[in-house]
Design a protein around this motif. Structure first.
Motif, mmCIF file in Angstrom:
data_model
loop_
_atom_site.group_PDB
_atom_site.id
_atom_site.type_symbol
_atom_site.label_atom_id
_atom_site.label_comp_id
_atom_site.label_asym_id
_atom_site.label_seq_id
_atom_site.Cartn_x
_atom_site.Cartn_y
_atom_site.Cartn_z
ATOM 1 N N PRO A 7 0.836 -1.215 0.000
ATOM 2 C CA PRO A 7 0.000 0.000 0.000
ATOM 3 C C PRO A 7 0.869 1.263 0.000
ATOM 4 N N GLU A 8 2.013 1.223 0.719
ATOM 5 C CA GLU A 8 2.892 2.401 0.759
ATOM 6 C C GLU A 8 3.471 2.680 -0.627
ATOM 7 N N GLN A 9 3.854 1.589 -1.329
ATOM 8 C CA GLN A 9 4.418 1.795 -2.671
ATOM 9 C C GLN A 9 3.352 2.307 -3.638
ATOM 10 N N GLU A 10 2.119 1.807 -3.499
ATOM 11 C CA GLU A 10 1.011 2.310 -4.333
ATOM 12 C C GLU A 10 0.837 3.810 -4.109
ATOM 13 N N GLN A 11 0.884 4.178 -2.812
ATOM 14 C CA GLN A 11 0.705 5.586 -2.449
ATOM 15 C C GLN A 11 1.834 6.427 -3.032
ATOM 16 N N PHE A 12 3.058 5.888 -2.928
ATOM 17 C CA PHE A 12 4.235 6.587 -3.453
ATOM 18 C C PHE A 12 4.095 6.783 -4.958
ATOM 19 N N ASP A 14 1.398 6.888 -6.727
ATOM 20 C CA ASP A 14 0.343 7.868 -7.023
ATOM 21 C C ASP A 14 0.845 9.289 -6.812
ATOM 22 N N SER A 15 1.659 9.474 -5.761
ATOM 23 C CA SER A 15 2.126 10.846 -5.506
ATOM 24 C C SER A 15 3.159 11.254 -6.559
ATOM 25 N N ILE A 45 10.084 2.412 -9.359
ATOM 26 C CA ILE A 45 8.685 2.856 -9.505
ATOM 27 C C ILE A 45 8.664 4.322 -9.948
ATOM 28 N N ALA A 46 9.542 5.130 -9.343
ATOM 29 C CA ALA A 46 9.565 6.562 -9.677
ATOM 30 C C ALA A 46 9.950 6.757 -11.144
#
Ligand SMILES: Cc1cc2nc3c(=O)[nH]c(=O)nc-3n(C[C@H](O)[C@H](O)[C@H](O)COP(=O)(O)OP(=O)(O)OC[C@H]3O[C@@H](n4cnc5c(N)ncnc54)[C@H](O)[C@@H]3O)c2cc1C
Length: 357
Positions: A7-12, A14-15, A45-46
């Protein structure tokens, strides 16, 4: 292995996407901009997320997370980190890595740039070529020879404005990036600018595998950018009274592109996810980079073909993606050299490349 993001990576992700859409999308055809990341898989991911909006800006994520900055973070002294890393991480400074020399390309351990002890430091003499960003950089992580053989190789930080550092003729890569041969003529390097002493080559290459992950991530990300644009185009462009996506000859191109992108993604995530427990494994990195370099290039090439004349113009970034991907098949360990490394794993033995070895 589970490649679903936390979930943290998903959030990252998205941001990063919100940031890229807000600040980078409009200028995607003009210039690169700044940005930073965190752990290796996060930085992958970035890169993917930024590149999906602006392929040029993915370079900034690479420079801030994967390259020599990572070697400095791992092996630099507290003083070196204080002096250089802070500004590099703040995006206020640029660092390059100088390994390649005119007579030492794939055979990088043939490098001749020498660091000879003198007083409270070393005199460095030699030359580097093809150094990315060097003409804009403040400092270069320079592979040097303290003594003979592989064991004699280490690295020092050299400020590019130091007396004795000189650039040769400015030239350009196919990607349009500038490069120039760098000459070190009796450059004095204080002892506290040594990052890794003789014997440090293996450590440096371990750090360099991080750079290779970033290189692979960009290949794949730019391939995907080109693919996304070709897909959109195929769903709106009509010829012979039909949408391009309705021609089987093009559908199969998309099927093959999708297979290459998905396979590359899994190999890349495997290497990056495992690397979060340290530097990435040489074998997984070699497999990921060789595959993603080829996949990124092939996909960008086919995407350009699908877009016809438009794809070949600079109205779109697809031709840019193709040119960039081409370079990564050579930079950071060519596909051939990586296949040599993979073959060593396959047969569990080394295959010396030099005559007489
Ligand atoms: C876009 C770009 C950015 C770069 N950035 C940097 C940088 O920032 N810093 C830096 O130090 N260098 C950089 N380089 C240099 C890069 O690392 C070298 O170009 C690369 O290592 C290959 O060396 P070479 O060009 O001398 O080719 P060579 O070593 O002469 O190789 C020529 C060809 O022969 C193949 N070959 C060589 N040996 C073997 C073998 N044993 N088996 C099979 N095939 C072989 C190679 O794969 C290649 O296809 C960059 C290069 C490019 C293209």
């Amino acid at each position: 292995m589970d490649f679903r993001f936390t979930p943290e990576q998903e959030q990252f992700r998205d941001s990063v996407r919100r940031f890229a859409e807000k600040h980078l999308a409009a200028g995607a055809r003009a210039e690169a901009d700044g940005g930073q990341g965190g752990a290796l898989i996060d930085a992958v991911i970035a890169i993917e997320t930024v590149a999906s909006v602006c392929p040029r800006s993915a370079d900034v994520v690479q420079a801030g997370n994967f390259g020599p900055i990572r070697v400095l973070a791992e092996y630099g002294t507290p003083e070196q980190k204080q002096k250089y890393l802070k500004r590099l991480l703040a995006g206020e400074s640029v660092i390059s890595v100088g390994m390649t020399e005119p007579e030492a390309g794939s055979a990088v351990t043939d490098l001749q740039t020498a660091a000879t002890p003198e007083g409270a430091g070393y005199r460095v003499n030699g030359s580097k070529i093809f150094t990315t960003h060097a003409t804009h950089a403040d400092v270069i992580l320079t592979y040097v020879r303290f003594g003979p053989g592989v064991g004699g190789i280490g690295s020092v930080l050299i400020e590019l404005k130091a007396p004795g550092v000189r650039f040769g003729k400015r030239s350009k890569f196919m990607s349009d990036e500038e490069w120039a041969q760098i000459y070190f003529e009796n450059v004095f390097v204080p002892a506290d600018m040594v990052v890794l002493k003789e014997g440090g080559f293996k450590k440096q290459i371990a750090g360099f595998n991080v750079e290779r992950i970033g290189n692979a991530a960009r290949s794949l990300a730019l391939g995907r950018y080109a693919y996304d644009h070709a897909r959109e185009w195929a769903m709106q462009r009509k010829q012979f009274g039909r949408l391009l996506c309705e021609f089987q000859g093009l559908q199969w191109k998309f099927a093959e592109m999708k297979m290459k992108l998905d396979a590359g993604q899994l190999l890349l995530y495997r290497a990056a996810a495992n690397a979060d427990r340290g530097f990435p494994s040489a074998e997984e990195t070699a497999i990921a980079k060789a595959f993603c370099n080829q996949a990124g290039f092939d996909v960008a090439n086919e995407s350009l073909q699908v877009m016809g004349g438009l794809g070949y113009t600079q109205e779109e970034l697809v031709e840019y993606c193709l040119r960039r991907c081409r370079g990564w098949m050579i930079a950071g360990g060519s596909i051939e050299i990586l296949k040599n490394r993979i073959a060593e794993s396959v047969f569990e033995r080394s295959f010396p490349q030099r005559p007489g070895d």
